[in-house]
Design a protein around this motif. Structure first.
Motif, PDB file in Angstrom:
ATOM      1  N   PHE A   1      51.988  34.832  17.175  1.00 26.12           N
ATOM      2  CA  PHE A   1      51.109  35.106  16.042  1.00 26.12           C
ATOM      3  C   PHE A   1      51.965  35.311  14.800  1.00 26.12           C
ATOM      4  O   PHE A   1      52.891  36.127  14.815  1.00 26.12           O
ATOM      5  CB  PHE A   1      50.279  36.369  16.270  1.00 26.12           C
ATOM      6  N   LYS A   2      51.667  34.566  13.739  1.00 25.45           N
ATOM      7  CA  LYS A   2      52.257  34.805  12.427  1.00 25.45           C
ATOM      8  C   LYS A   2      51.138  35.377  11.568  1.00 25.45           C
ATOM      9  O   LYS A   2      50.134  34.702  11.332  1.00 25.45           O
ATOM     10  CB  LYS A   2      52.808  33.519  11.811  1.00 25.45           C
ATOM     11  N   ILE A   3      51.332  36.604  11.123  1.00 26.59           N
ATOM     12  CA  ILE A   3      50.283  37.338  10.424  1.00 26.59           C
ATOM     13  C   ILE A   3      50.687  37.524   8.969  1.00 26.59           C
ATOM     14  O   ILE A   3      51.720  38.140   8.671  1.00 26.59           O
ATOM     15  CB  ILE A   3      50.061  38.710  11.085  1.00 26.59           C
ATOM     16  N   LYS A   4      49.873  36.983   8.060  1.00 28.73           N
ATOM     17  CA  LYS A   4      50.064  37.159   6.618  1.00 28.73           C
ATOM     18  C   LYS A   4      48.867  37.905   6.063  1.00 28.73           C
ATOM     19  O   LYS A   4      47.762  37.773   6.574  1.00 28.73           O
ATOM     20  CB  LYS A   4      50.111  35.808   5.898  1.00 28.73           C
ATOM     21  N   HIS A   5      49.101  38.639   5.003  1.00 27.16           N
ATOM     22  CA  HIS A   5      47.943  39.227   4.328  1.00 27.16           C
ATOM     23  C   HIS A   5      47.353  38.175   3.399  1.00 27.16           C
ATOM     24  O   HIS A   5      48.056  37.283   2.926  1.00 27.16           O
ATOM     25  CB  HIS A   5      48.301  40.520   3.587  1.00 27.16           C
ATOM     26  N   GLY A   6      46.072  38.264   3.171  1.00 29.59           N
ATOM     27  CA  GLY A   6      45.381  37.306   2.308  1.00 29.59           C
ATOM     28  C   GLY A   6      44.812  37.958   1.067  1.00 29.59           C
ATOM     29  O   GLY A   6      43.767  37.536   0.564  1.00 29.59           O
ATOM     30  N   MET A   7      45.480  38.992   0.576  1.00 32.22           N
ATOM     31  CA  MET A   7      45.013  39.679  -0.621  1.00 32.22           C
ATOM     32  C   MET A   7      45.577  38.972  -1.852  1.00 32.22           C
ATOM     33  O   MET A   7      46.408  38.080  -1.742  1.00 32.22           O
ATOM     34  CB  MET A   7      45.434  41.151  -0.574  1.00 32.22           C
ATOM     35  N   ARG A   8      45.136  39.372  -3.010  1.00 36.18           N
ATOM     36  CA  ARG A   8      45.511  38.661  -4.242  1.00 36.18           C
ATOM     37  C   ARG A   8      46.916  38.980  -4.731  1.00 36.18           C
ATOM     38  O   ARG A   8      47.455  38.276  -5.561  1.00 36.18           O
ATOM     39  CB  ARG A   8      44.498  38.964  -5.347  1.00 36.18           C
ATOM     40  N   ASN A   9      47.511  40.042  -4.226  1.00 31.86           N
ATOM     41  CA  ASN A   9      48.855  40.434  -4.642  1.00 31.86           C
ATOM     42  C   ASN A   9      49.878  39.717  -3.768  1.00 31.86           C
ATOM     43  O   ASN A   9      49.685  39.603  -2.563  1.00 31.86           O
ATOM     44  CB  ASN A   9      49.065  41.935  -4.438  1.00 31.86           C
ATOM     45  N   ASP A  10      50.980  39.274  -4.360  1.00 34.23           N
ATOM     46  CA  ASP A  10      52.062  38.726  -3.549  1.00 34.23           C
ATOM     47  C   ASP A  10      52.688  39.819  -2.692  1.00 34.23           C
ATOM     48  O   ASP A  10      53.054  39.584  -1.546  1.00 34.23           O
ATOM     49  CB  ASP A  10      53.127  38.081  -4.428  1.00 34.23           C
ATOM     50  N   TYR A  11      52.824  41.024  -3.269  1.00 33.75           N
ATOM     51  CA  TYR A  11      53.333  42.192  -2.554  1.00 33.75           C
ATOM     52  C   TYR A  11      52.198  43.192  -2.415  1.00 33.75           C
ATOM     53  O   TYR A  11      51.691  43.690  -3.419  1.00 33.75           O
ATOM     54  CB  TYR A  11      54.505  42.843  -3.299  1.00 33.75           C
ATOM     55  N   LEU A  12      51.801  43.452  -1.180  1.00 34.25           N
ATOM     56  CA  LEU A  12      50.712  44.376  -0.915  1.00 34.25           C
ATOM     57  C   LEU A  12      51.312  45.742  -0.596  1.00 34.25           C
ATOM     58  O   LEU A  12      51.990  45.915   0.412  1.00 34.25           O
ATOM     59  CB  LEU A  12      49.869  43.870   0.252  1.00 34.25           C
ATOM     60  N   GLU A  13      51.058  46.695  -1.473  1.00 34.23           N
ATOM     61  CA  GLU A  13      51.650  48.023  -1.325  1.00 34.23           C
ATOM     62  C   GLU A  13      50.858  48.890  -0.354  1.00 34.23           C
ATOM     63  O   GLU A  13      49.658  48.693  -0.152  1.00 34.23           O
ATOM     64  CB  GLU A  13      51.722  48.716  -2.686  1.00 34.23           C
TER      65      GLU A  13
ATOM     66  N   PRO B   1      50.985  27.995  24.065  1.00 32.73           N
ATOM     67  CA  PRO B   1      52.109  27.510  24.878  1.00 32.73           C
ATOM     68  C   PRO B   1      52.336  26.005  24.803  1.00 32.73           C
ATOM     69  O   PRO B   1      53.474  25.544  24.910  1.00 32.73           O
ATOM     70  CB  PRO B   1      51.726  27.933  26.301  1.00 32.73           C
ATOM     71  N   ASP B   2      51.280  25.221  24.595  1.00 30.82           N
ATOM     72  CA  ASP B   2      51.444  23.764  24.518  1.00 30.82           C
ATOM     73  C   ASP B   2      51.900  23.292  23.138  1.00 30.82           C
ATOM     74  O   ASP B   2      52.040  22.107  22.887  1.00 30.82           O
ATOM     75  CB  ASP B   2      50.153  23.053  24.921  1.00 30.82           C
ATOM     76  N   GLY B   3      52.112  24.242  22.207  1.00 32.50           N
ATOM     77  CA  GLY B   3      52.570  23.903  20.860  1.00 32.50           C
ATOM     78  C   GLY B   3      51.455  23.738  19.853  1.00 32.50           C
ATOM     79  O   GLY B   3      51.722  23.612  18.657  1.00 32.50           O
ATOM     80  N   SER B   4      50.219  23.711  20.292  1.00 35.56           N
ATOM     81  CA  SER B   4      49.109  23.567  19.345  1.00 35.56           C
ATOM     82  C   SER B   4      48.987  24.831  18.497  1.00 35.56           C
ATOM     83  O   SER B   4      49.290  25.937  18.950  1.00 35.56           O
ATOM     84  CB  SER B   4      47.802  23.265  20.074  1.00 35.56           C
ATOM     85  N   LYS B   5      48.554  24.629  17.257  1.00 35.66           N
ATOM     86  CA  LYS B   5      48.431  25.732  16.301  1.00 35.66           C
ATOM     87  C   LYS B   5      47.025  25.751  15.721  1.00 35.66           C
ATOM     88  O   LYS B   5      46.416  24.699  15.530  1.00 35.66           O
ATOM     89  CB  LYS B   5      49.434  25.577  15.159  1.00 35.66           C
ATOM     90  N   HIS B   6      46.557  26.945  15.422  1.00 34.47           N
ATOM     91  CA  HIS B   6      45.316  27.093  14.672  1.00 34.47           C
ATOM     92  C   HIS B   6      45.408  28.366  13.840  1.00 34.47           C
ATOM     93  O   HIS B   6      46.163  29.281  14.151  1.00 34.47           O
ATOM     94  CB  HIS B   6      44.082  27.086  15.582  1.00 34.47           C
ATOM     95  N   THR B   7      44.646  28.387  12.754  1.00 38.48           N
ATOM     96  CA  THR B   7      44.685  29.508  11.828  1.00 38.48           C
ATOM     97  C   THR B   7      43.306  30.137  11.723  1.00 38.48           C
ATOM     98  O   THR B   7      42.297  29.433  11.633  1.00 38.48           O
ATOM     99  CB  THR B   7      45.155  29.047  10.429  1.00 38.48           C
ATOM    100  N   ASP B   8      43.279  31.470  11.762  1.00 35.01           N
ATOM    101  CA  ASP B   8      42.045  32.236  11.591  1.00 35.01           C
ATOM    102  C   ASP B   8      42.192  33.135  10.379  1.00 35.01           C
ATOM    103  O   ASP B   8      43.291  33.602  10.070  1.00 35.01           O
ATOM    104  CB  ASP B   8      41.775  33.117  12.810  1.00 35.01           C
ATOM    105  N   SER B   9      41.072  33.403   9.723  1.00 35.87           N
ATOM    106  CA  SER B   9      41.005  34.386   8.643  1.00 35.87           C
ATOM    107  C   SER B   9      40.156  35.542   9.138  1.00 35.87           C
ATOM    108  O   SER B   9      39.071  35.319   9.665  1.00 35.87           O
ATOM    109  CB  SER B   9      40.354  33.791   7.399  1.00 35.87           C
ATOM    110  N   ILE B  10      40.653  36.749   8.955  1.00 35.44           N
ATOM    111  CA  ILE B  10      39.931  37.927   9.425  1.00 35.44           C
ATOM    112  C   ILE B  10      39.850  38.939   8.286  1.00 35.44           C
ATOM    113  O   ILE B  10      40.865  39.293   7.682  1.00 35.44           O
ATOM    114  CB  ILE B  10      40.632  38.561  10.639  1.00 35.44           C
ATOM    115  N   ASP B  11      38.632  39.386   8.012  1.00 30.14           N
ATOM    116  CA  ASP B  11      38.407  40.437   7.023  1.00 30.14           C
ATOM    117  C   ASP B  11      38.384  41.761   7.775  1.00 30.14           C
ATOM    118  O   ASP B  11      37.476  42.020   8.560  1.00 30.14           O
ATOM    119  CB  ASP B  11      37.086  40.200   6.296  1.00 30.14           C
ATOM    120  N   CYS B  12      39.389  42.587   7.559  1.00 30.49           N
ATOM    121  CA  CYS B  12      39.517  43.863   8.258  1.00 30.49           C
ATOM    122  C   CYS B  12      39.025  44.989   7.362  1.00 30.49           C
ATOM    123  O   CYS B  12      39.641  45.282   6.335  1.00 30.49           O
ATOM    124  CB  CYS B  12      40.980  44.135   8.611  1.00 30.49           C
ATOM    125  N   PRO B  13      37.924  45.643   7.729  1.00 28.89           N
ATOM    126  CA  PRO B  13      37.471  46.789   6.930  1.00 28.89           C
ATOM    127  C   PRO B  13      38.456  47.943   7.096  1.00 28.89           C
ATOM    128  O   PRO B  13      38.888  48.249   8.209  1.00 28.89           O
ATOM    129  CB  PRO B  13      36.103  47.121   7.524  1.00 28.89           C
TER     130      PRO B  13
END
Length: 157
Positions: free
Chosen positions: A131-143, A82-94
């Motif tokens: 929350f802005k959620i991106k995938h972190g896989m090697r493909n630009d398009y994750l099928e 809410p105060d405008g601060s941002k942080h990024t996390d990486s999560i490995d989802c099995p």
């Protein structure tokens, strides 16, 4: 076909009843482009905090098909507070066991895998969280990723 529809209708009703009684205070599930989840197009979810006195579990819900090609899914999550601060996390989802069996619950061709991201936490301040959620896989398009969602549940005292 009618029998299959009836099964889906009953399961949908059970899910709604379960969600209402399970402490869910926010849920938003976004559909991913049918051609694949583009790395450059994050899924964005925003909500206002219910309060700062209760404890919550934050769950990311990932829905894939049986054709998903990997055993895991890396997510990069940019959180704006809410105060405008941002942080990024990486999560490995099995997504699957080492022997190839899928984690989560399956119905037909879909596997629904809820990933507990934060357990038993309190919000530091009230206001809107994004929350802005991106995938972190090697493909630009994750099928074969169908949906990505965020569920916030109140922890029962």
């Amino acid at each position: 076909m009618i029998r299959k529809f009836n099964i889906y209708a009953v399961l949908g009703l059970l899910w709604v009843l379960y969600s209402c009684s399970s402490g869910v205070v926010f849920e938003q599930i976004e559909e991913v482009d049918s051609e694949g989840w583009n790395y450059a197009k994050p899924v964005t979810v925003a909500f206002s905090t219910p309060d700062t006195s209760n404890r919550y579990n934050l769950i990311f819900d990932i829905r894939i098909t049986h054709e998903y090609a990997y055993q895991n899914l890396w997510l990069f999550i940019e959180t704006t507070e809410p105060d405008g601060s941002k942080h990024t996390d990486s999560i490995d989802c099995p997504m699957a066991y080492p022997d190839g069996r899928w984690l989560g619950n399956g119905l037909g061709d879909l596997i629904d895998n809820p990933i507990l991201v934060y357990r038993n936490f309190k919000f530091a301040e009230t206001g809107e969280y994004t929350f802005k959620i991106k995938h972190g896989m090697r493909n630009d398009y994750l099928e074969n990723v169908q949906n990505v969602g965020v569920i916030l549940k109140r922890v029962k005292s």
